[in-house]
Design a protein around this motif. Sequence first.
Motif, PDB file in Angstrom:
ATOM      1  N   LYS A  29      -5.196  -2.292 -20.759  1.00  0.00           N
ATOM      2  CA  LYS A  29      -4.302  -1.198 -20.393  1.00  0.00           C
ATOM      3  C   LYS A  29      -4.902  -0.484 -19.190  1.00  0.00           C
ATOM      4  N   GLY A  30      -4.299  -0.738 -18.026  1.00  0.00           N
ATOM      5  CA  GLY A  30      -4.872  -0.189 -16.796  1.00  0.00           C
ATOM      6  C   GLY A  30      -6.201  -0.841 -16.493  1.00  0.00           C
ATOM      7  N   ASP A  31      -7.237  -0.035 -16.448  1.00  0.00           N
ATOM      8  CA  ASP A  31      -8.578  -0.552 -16.148  1.00  0.00           C
ATOM      9  C   ASP A  31      -9.448  -0.678 -17.391  1.00  0.00           C
ATOM     10  N   GLU A  32      -8.891  -0.465 -18.544  1.00  0.00           N
ATOM     11  CA  GLU A  32      -9.732  -0.491 -19.742  1.00  0.00           C
ATOM     12  C   GLU A  32      -9.225  -1.503 -20.764  1.00  0.00           C
TER      13      GLU A  32
ATOM     14  N   TYR B 201       1.817   5.688 -31.851  1.00  0.00           N
ATOM     15  CA  TYR B 201       2.815   5.327 -30.842  1.00  0.00           C
ATOM     16  C   TYR B 201       2.222   4.645 -29.601  1.00  0.00           C
ATOM     17  N   THR B 202       1.060   4.041 -29.773  1.00  0.00           N
ATOM     18  CA  THR B 202       0.541   3.200 -28.691  1.00  0.00           C
ATOM     19  C   THR B 202       1.401   1.948 -28.605  1.00  0.00           C
ATOM     20  N   GLN B 203       1.887   1.624 -27.418  1.00  0.00           N
ATOM     21  CA  GLN B 203       2.656   0.393 -27.242  1.00  0.00           C
ATOM     22  C   GLN B 203       1.678  -0.759 -27.039  1.00  0.00           C
ATOM     23  N   ILE B 204       1.883  -1.845 -27.761  1.00  0.00           N
ATOM     24  CA  ILE B 204       1.006  -2.999 -27.629  1.00  0.00           C
ATOM     25  C   ILE B 204       1.806  -4.186 -27.097  1.00  0.00           C
ATOM     26  N   PRO B 205       1.172  -5.047 -26.305  1.00  0.00           N
ATOM     27  CA  PRO B 205       1.889  -6.180 -25.707  1.00  0.00           C
ATOM     28  C   PRO B 205       2.540  -7.059 -26.766  1.00  0.00           C
ATOM     29  N   ALA B 206       3.705  -7.577 -26.434  1.00  0.00           N
ATOM     30  CA  ALA B 206       4.469  -8.380 -27.391  1.00  0.00           C
ATOM     31  C   ALA B 206       3.678  -9.575 -27.935  1.00  0.00           C
ATOM     32  N   PRO B 207       2.992 -10.384 -27.106  1.00  0.00           N
ATOM     33  CA  PRO B 207       2.248 -11.539 -27.649  1.00  0.00           C
ATOM     34  C   PRO B 207       1.201 -11.124 -28.671  1.00  0.00           C
ATOM     35  N   LEU B 208       0.500 -10.016 -28.392  1.00  0.00           N
ATOM     36  CA  LEU B 208      -0.513  -9.534 -29.330  1.00  0.00           C
ATOM     37  C   LEU B 208       0.144  -9.035 -30.621  1.00  0.00           C
ATOM     38  N   ALA B 209       1.276  -8.354 -30.474  1.00  0.00           N
ATOM     39  CA  ALA B 209       1.994  -7.846 -31.647  1.00  0.00           C
ATOM     40  C   ALA B 209       2.475  -8.990 -32.541  1.00  0.00           C
ATOM     41  N   VAL B 210       3.005 -10.024 -31.920  1.00  0.00           N
ATOM     42  CA  VAL B 210       3.481 -11.185 -32.683  1.00  0.00           C
ATOM     43  C   VAL B 210       2.312 -11.850 -33.416  1.00  0.00           C
ATOM     44  N   GLU B 211       1.154 -11.939 -32.762  1.00  0.00           N
ATOM     45  CA  GLU B 211      -0.036 -12.505 -33.407  1.00  0.00           C
ATOM     46  C   GLU B 211      -0.454 -11.658 -34.604  1.00  0.00           C
ATOM     47  N   LEU B 212      -0.416 -10.332 -34.440  1.00  0.00           N
ATOM     48  CA  LEU B 212      -0.769  -9.429 -35.534  1.00  0.00           C
ATOM     49  C   LEU B 212       0.200  -9.588 -36.709  1.00  0.00           C
TER      50      LEU B 212
END
Length: 430
Positions: free
Chosen positions: A115-118, A128-139
């Motif tokens: 996320k950005g530089d971190e 309410y942190t938005q997480i990338p779709a591929p990572l969410a699907v894996e979770l």
Amino acid sequence: CGCAEMSFYFVAKCVDFAALNTSYNMCEWASRRYETTTSPHEILQECYSAGEVFLIFSVNESKGWQGVAKVISPPSESPDKDGWHRFKIQWDMTFPDKHRNGLPFSETACMSFIKGDETVLLNKCRNYTQIPAPLAVELIDKMKGHYQNIMLLLAKPSKPALFSLGDGEKSQFEVLWEKLNQVVKSQGRILMACPFGSQRYNLSNESSDMDMFVVYMASTKSHLSLTTPPLTIKSHEADVADFTVVEVKRFCELVVSGDPRSVETCFLPSSVTYSSSDEFKEFCQTCRQLLLTKELVSKYLGDALGTKGLKLLHKWQSHSFPDVGKINKLFYIVLRNLILARQVASGEGLQPHLAIDSADWKLLLATRKGVFTTDELEAKVTKLKVEIEMLLADASCVLPEHCDFNTIEQWLLKLRCSDLYCDQSFSFHS
């Protein structure tokens, strides 16, 4: 939970399990307005208009992932009187109550995203942190796999998981089983043993008592002798757990009269019963459908709405009875009886051992936990009562008024004759 494209995933943090249970039963979630940055409800509104939105729930301090829900209405534009922007959700996945911690954080410790530089660790995500779709699907896939493993574990037939008394000591179940065999041995033999409390309905927890219901058969010889065997044997206060033992004749009288607890015994899955003889299995195969009658429904209604059910609740309420826990427990019993009465009245049979995550199972669990107000519970009772009355009044209802007494009696006589014939201590000759 939807394809990754045009799907948006957010972490939803719960303050505690009570909040999660409330959301689960109300199918609703909410967010507050942020003063210094874009508020979650604004982000959710924007994503909702562009695709599907999913929330992945984690209870604070639980160190786990507890569920997945799809947002099915945009958050309200204006907050309610408490400052919440509410919206409707549809639960796609939750975990059974005994495994409510869900997928442990240890399974997702290495999952992260940029996320950005971190680099952001998934387990450290805030509300309410938005997480990338591929990572969410894996979770979500990991959560589904964990859920399936739990279901396989729960589905395995087993004896009740009762606490051990200590190293080298017998479990509570073993102590009780020995006691029951001692009680029955002098009188006859056990035909069937099963749970008699919340375990019967698949609603037990770690604090649930162990109650056992036993059907035994006294020898036919003893019935013909001068000393009549006991028809009912009850546990004493000093016993390790509560039990009720009934002789098979008394059991037949109870099921013929439509006694709900006795009839339920014939409809329990084999994984729930502790012991079942071939004779009792034959009874279930040949006779149990005859036990589903209007009289049985009437007995359920009497238990639910009579002096030990709804009338008692109203009596408590008129006297401002303060114990909310007891009120919730009695509402739970009232609703359970009505749910089982509806099963019978609908013609679908009788399934006292409720399926985990079924609507009825969730309702009863939530009732016992105090999720609903008294007015909400009263409305649910009324709704079920009306449904049952309509089912019974429907022209398609084929339930007989009463049980076929003759068929039950013939089974009992056959059992008695067979026992007498095999009794080597009895002689047919003078």
